[in-house]
Design a protein around this motif. Structure first.
Motif, PDB file in Angstrom:
ATOM      1  N   ASP A   1      -3.044   1.411 -13.684  1.00 14.53           N
ATOM      2  CA  ASP A   1      -4.130   0.584 -13.141  1.00 14.53           C
ATOM      3  C   ASP A   1      -3.607  -0.120 -11.899  1.00 14.53           C
ATOM      4  O   ASP A   1      -2.729  -0.979 -11.989  1.00 14.53           O
ATOM      5  CB  ASP A   1      -4.584  -0.442 -14.185  1.00 14.53           C
ATOM      6  N   TRP A   2      -4.125   0.270 -10.735  1.00 15.48           N
ATOM      7  CA  TRP A   2      -3.738  -0.359  -9.472  1.00 15.48           C
ATOM      8  C   TRP A   2      -4.951  -0.967  -8.783  1.00 15.48           C
ATOM      9  O   TRP A   2      -5.040  -1.049  -7.565  1.00 15.48           O
ATOM     10  CB  TRP A   2      -2.951   0.597  -8.566  1.00 15.48           C
ATOM     11  N   SER A   3      -5.902  -1.469  -9.593  1.00 15.31           N
ATOM     12  CA  SER A   3      -7.097  -2.109  -9.037  1.00 15.31           C
ATOM     13  C   SER A   3      -6.753  -3.396  -8.297  1.00 15.31           C
ATOM     14  O   SER A   3      -7.466  -3.797  -7.384  1.00 15.31           O
ATOM     15  CB  SER A   3      -8.135  -2.371 -10.130  1.00 15.31           C
ATOM     16  N   ASP A   4      -5.660  -4.062  -8.670  1.00  9.17           N
ATOM     17  CA  ASP A   4      -5.145  -5.208  -7.931  1.00  9.17           C
ATOM     18  C   ASP A   4      -3.994  -4.681  -7.061  1.00  9.17           C
ATOM     19  O   ASP A   4      -2.985  -4.226  -7.593  1.00  9.17           O
ATOM     20  CB  ASP A   4      -4.630  -6.274  -8.909  1.00  9.17           C
ATOM     21  N   PRO A   5      -4.125  -4.714  -5.735  1.00  7.85           N
ATOM     22  CA  PRO A   5      -3.118  -4.101  -4.870  1.00  7.85           C
ATOM     23  C   PRO A   5      -1.750  -4.791  -4.880  1.00  7.85           C
ATOM     24  O   PRO A   5      -0.818  -4.313  -4.229  1.00  7.85           O
ATOM     25  CB  PRO A   5      -3.749  -4.163  -3.478  1.00  7.85           C
TER      26      PRO A   5
ATOM     27  N   THR B   1       1.763   6.283  -7.146  1.00  4.65           N
ATOM     28  CA  THR B   1       0.616   7.021  -7.693  1.00  4.65           C
ATOM     29  C   THR B   1       0.482   8.430  -7.110  1.00  4.65           C
ATOM     30  O   THR B   1      -0.574   9.047  -7.208  1.00  4.65           O
ATOM     31  CB  THR B   1      -0.685   6.227  -7.472  1.00  4.65           C
TER      32      THR B   1
ATOM     33  N   PRO C   1     -10.263   6.193  -8.392  1.00  3.78           N
ATOM     34  CA  PRO C   1      -9.803   5.544  -7.159  1.00  3.78           C
ATOM     35  C   PRO C   1      -8.753   4.455  -7.386  1.00  3.78           C
ATOM     36  O   PRO C   1      -7.966   4.162  -6.492  1.00  3.78           O
ATOM     37  CB  PRO C   1     -11.079   4.959  -6.550  1.00  3.78           C
ATOM     38  N   HIS C   2      -8.722   3.859  -8.590  1.00  9.86           N
ATOM     39  CA  HIS C   2      -7.782   2.766  -8.850  1.00  9.86           C
ATOM     40  C   HIS C   2      -7.097   2.865 -10.206  1.00  9.86           C
ATOM     41  O   HIS C   2      -6.509   1.882 -10.675  1.00  9.86           O
ATOM     42  CB  HIS C   2      -8.495   1.411  -8.750  1.00  9.86           C
ATOM     43  N   ASP C   3      -7.201   4.039 -10.841  1.00 12.05           N
ATOM     44  CA  ASP C   3      -6.516   4.211 -12.118  1.00 12.05           C
ATOM     45  C   ASP C   3      -6.280   5.692 -12.382  1.00 12.05           C
ATOM     46  O   ASP C   3      -6.857   6.555 -11.725  1.00 12.05           O
ATOM     47  CB  ASP C   3      -7.293   3.564 -13.271  1.00 12.05           C
TER      48      ASP C   3
ATOM     49  N   ILE D   1       2.469   1.615  -3.498  1.00 13.43           N
ATOM     50  CA  ILE D   1       1.489   2.112  -4.474  1.00 13.43           C
ATOM     51  C   ILE D   1       1.182   3.585  -4.221  1.00 13.43           C
ATOM     52  O   ILE D   1       1.042   4.365  -5.159  1.00 13.43           O
ATOM     53  CB  ILE D   1       0.200   1.258  -4.468  1.00 13.43           C
TER      54      ILE D   1
ATOM     55  N   GLU E   1       0.826  -1.208   0.000  1.00 14.42           N
ATOM     56  CA  GLU E   1       0.000   0.000   0.000  1.00 14.42           C
ATOM     57  C   GLU E   1       0.863   1.261   0.000  1.00 14.42           C
ATOM     58  O   GLU E   1       0.554   2.233  -0.701  1.00 14.42           O
ATOM     59  CB  GLU E   1      -0.947   0.008   1.215  1.00 14.42           C
TER      60      GLU E   1
ATOM     61  N   VAL F   1       0.438  -3.779 -10.334  1.00 12.17           N
ATOM     62  CA  VAL F   1       0.161  -2.454 -10.895  1.00 12.17           C
ATOM     63  C   VAL F   1       0.698  -2.420 -12.325  1.00 12.17           C
ATOM     64  O   VAL F   1       1.860  -2.749 -12.562  1.00 12.17           O
ATOM     65  CB  VAL F   1       0.815  -1.341 -10.050  1.00 12.17           C
TER      66      VAL F   1
END
Length: 159
Positions: free
Chosen positions: A66-70, A22, A47-49, A18, A15, A73
């Motif tokens: 794209d960080w939708s999968d923690p 970001t 929120p995730h991209d 990321i 976290e 990325v």
């Protein structure tokens, strides 16, 4: 097309890593040396991209983050003055039982013009060393931001 594999072990959590990756605010160059403030433009952020243009020293690229999968990325190049095709950066973040995180990065450079193809070729020869040094600095900067400093045991194996 050139593919470069890099690896570091960090004291930052996935976290925290990321969050650094970001952070598109001023001073991004302190975390990522190839992202100068005068090139940085955030076109859209969810929120995730995010859709961001960044670069330095005459090289720029527009990336879809794209960080939708923690733990995975993906930065896909959507436009650039040098890079096209399959160009991307893929970060895989693997938490370790020790509390550290393994960060594996795959950088793909697909030149879209003569300058890009020549630079991709050069990166094929020296990319792991050159980009590895910059990646190590980025990891250390993210650690310092989260923990105040990075110790010798926070060092990874480089790229």
């Amino acid at each position: 097309m050139t593919t470069i594999h890099l690896h570091q072990t960090t004291t930052a959590t996935p976290e925290q890593f990321i969050a650094g990756l970001t952070d598109f605010g001023p001073g991004r160059k302190e975390l990522f040396g190839n992202s100068a403030d005068n090139y940085l433009e955030v076109h859209n952020r969810g929120p995730h991209d995010a859709d961001v243009t960044e670069g330095s020293s005459g090289i720029w690229e527009r990336l879809h983050y794209d960080w939708s999968d923690p733990h995975h990325v993906v930065l896909t190049t959507t436009d650039s003055n040098l890079w096209g095709g399959a160009s991307s950066h893929t970060y895989t973040l693997t938490p370790q039982p020790s509390g550290k995180t393994d960060v594996d990065v795959v950088v793909v450079r697909d030149g879209k013009n003569l300058k890009g193809k020549v630079l991709a070729g050069v990166l094929g020869v020296v990319g792991s060393r050159v980009l590895g040094k910059q990646f190590k600095k980025s990891v250390e900067a993210i650690e310092a931001r989260n923990h105040g400093a990075s110790g010798p045991d926070a060092q990874g194996t480089g790229g």
